[in-house]
Design a protein around this motif. Structure first.
Motif, mmCIF file in Angstrom:
data_model
loop_
_atom_site.group_PDB
_atom_site.id
_atom_site.type_symbol
_atom_site.label_atom_id
_atom_site.label_comp_id
_atom_site.label_asym_id
_atom_site.label_seq_id
_atom_site.Cartn_x
_atom_site.Cartn_y
_atom_site.Cartn_z
ATOM 1 N N ILE A 101 0.859 -1.188 0.000
ATOM 2 C CA ILE A 101 0.000 0.000 0.000
ATOM 3 C C ILE A 101 0.895 1.238 0.000
ATOM 4 C CG2 ILE A 101 -1.834 1.236 1.219
ATOM 5 C CD1 ILE A 101 -2.388 -1.550 2.629
ATOM 6 N N ILE A 102 0.752 2.057 -1.028
ATOM 7 C CA ILE A 102 1.530 3.286 -1.142
ATOM 8 C C ILE A 102 0.775 4.424 -0.476
ATOM 9 C CG2 ILE A 102 2.585 4.949 -2.721
ATOM 10 C CD1 ILE A 102 3.928 2.278 -2.915
ATOM 11 N N LEU A 103 1.442 5.149 0.413
ATOM 12 C CA LEU A 103 0.878 6.350 1.023
ATOM 13 C C LEU A 103 1.645 7.542 0.467
ATOM 14 C CD1 LEU A 103 0.527 5.314 4.791
ATOM 15 C CD2 LEU A 103 -0.931 4.732 2.856
ATOM 16 N N THR A 104 0.959 8.416 -0.268
ATOM 17 C CA THR A 104 1.662 9.530 -0.897
ATOM 18 C C THR A 104 0.725 10.700 -1.147
ATOM 19 O OG1 THR A 104 3.020 10.191 -2.780
ATOM 20 C CG2 THR A 104 1.255 8.640 -3.234
ATOM 21 N N ASP A 105 1.240 11.897 -0.962
ATOM 22 C CA ASP A 105 0.449 13.069 -1.343
ATOM 23 C C ASP A 105 0.510 13.230 -2.859
ATOM 24 O OD1 ASP A 105 2.516 15.283 -2.140
ATOM 25 O OD2 ASP A 105 3.317 14.462 -0.283
ATOM 26 N N GLN B 243 -2.543 -0.967 -3.695
ATOM 27 C CA GLN B 243 -3.408 0.154 -3.343
ATOM 28 C C GLN B 243 -2.572 1.418 -3.163
ATOM 29 O OE1 GLN B 243 -5.802 -0.641 0.120
ATOM 30 N NE2 GLN B 243 -6.864 1.326 0.083
ATOM 31 N N ILE B 244 -3.161 2.549 -3.509
ATOM 32 C CA ILE B 244 -2.561 3.858 -3.251
ATOM 33 C C ILE B 244 -3.565 4.692 -2.480
ATOM 34 C CG2 ILE B 244 -1.769 6.035 -4.268
ATOM 35 C CD1 ILE B 244 -0.677 4.473 -6.617
ATOM 36 N N ILE C 6 -4.894 -0.752 -14.493
ATOM 37 C CA ILE C 6 -3.923 -1.826 -14.285
ATOM 38 C C ILE C 6 -4.164 -2.578 -12.971
ATOM 39 C CG2 ILE C 6 -2.134 -0.781 -15.712
ATOM 40 C CD1 ILE C 6 -0.759 0.201 -13.194
ATOM 41 N N GLY C 7 -5.298 -2.303 -12.354
ATOM 42 C CA GLY C 7 -5.686 -3.066 -11.170
ATOM 43 C C GLY C 7 -5.275 -2.503 -9.837
ATOM 44 N N VAL C 8 -4.817 -1.245 -9.792
ATOM 45 C CA VAL C 8 -4.431 -0.614 -8.530
ATOM 46 C C VAL C 8 -5.662 0.063 -7.916
ATOM 47 C CG1 VAL C 8 -2.963 1.092 -7.409
ATOM 48 C CG2 VAL C 8 -2.083 -0.209 -9.362
#
Length: 251
Positions: free
Chosen positions: A202-206, A226-227, A244-246
């Motif tokens: 899981i990517i956490l990003t602004d 996930q993002i 692409i499935g994210v």
């Protein structure tokens, strides 16, 4: 020509990152004409070009001190961290990598929750110290003072002894062609090992990180699950990721 330039700048301003192919289709001009237009606009420092894309912000990231980064889009990072904390289940075993957005996740974990956290970042460990039911596994290695995190073969080898349900990962750049990147090559290598250790990434990003590129490549976009980001992300980027499935979660 002036109308084309105005259209290009207006679209890049609205979307943040635009494909050259999309500009070609919208303006119905030759590739040579578009290249000349973009070269002129870049020369005037009105936009930046990368392979196949244009953006308003310089797409190449630089290594900055964690204290400086923590103050950038602080409200968005707090909301992202709170949302990510909702994904953690009691008795989970998770990895929290380094970065100012994942630091907000660590702070948002409820004090009463029982779980195990592996982390490469010393500031993450410090944020968890007052949570009595959180068991902290601090990875060891070479300390990067700018990020207060460790890198190196020793940190990677420790990960071989664990299997975790989720990895919460911060990045310096997310680009459709280059994928997820960071400004440090050794940290990118450790992040790759974290991805192998976790069942879900899981990517956490602004939203400022989209369309940007760091020196160290972590993974391609189809390798993440996930993002979680803020509402500054463009609708076209959301569509590309979902195609692409994210899973994209916007706070």
């Amino acid at each position: 020509m002036a109308q084309r330039h105005a259209y290009i700048l207006d679209r890049v301003k609205k979307e943040g990152n635009v494909r050259v192919a999309d500009l070609l289709a919208a303006l119905d001009v030759s590739a040579v004409t578009i290249r000349k237009d973009l070269a002129l606009l870049e020369e005037k420092k009105l936009l930046f070009r990368t392979h196949g894309n244009v953006s308003l912000a310089n797409p190449y990231t630089k290594d900055r001190d964690v204290n400086e980064k923590e103050n950038i889009l602080a409200d968005q990072k707090t909301r992202i961290g709170l949302k990510a904390a909702e994904l953690i289940e009691p008795d989970d075993a998770i990895i929290i990598a380094s970065g100012t957005t994942v630091l907000q996740l660590a702070r948002a974990i409820p004090k009463e929750m029982r779980l195990t956290v592996l982390t490469s970042a010393m500031n993450i460990s410090m944020a968890l110290l007052d949570k009595p039911n959180v068991e902290i596994v601090q990875l060891g290695g070479i300390v990067r003072k700018t990020s207060t995190s460790v890198t190196g073969n020793y940190a990677e080898s420790i990960l071989d002894n664990f299997t975790c349900s989720k990895l919460f990962l911060g990045v310096d750049g997310i680009d459709p062609e280059q994928g997820c990147t960071t400004s440090n090559m050794m940290e990118a290598t450790l992040n790759k090992a974290m991805i192998r250790t976790a069942q879900k990434t899981i990517i956490l990003t602004d939203s400022s990180k989209f369309g940007r590129r760091g020196f160290g490549k972590i993974c391609m976009l189809n390798e993440i699950d996930q993002i979680i980001t803020d509402d500054g992300i463009s609708s076209s980027m959301v569509q590309d990721l979902e195609n692409i499935g994210v899973e994209v979660t916007i706070v």
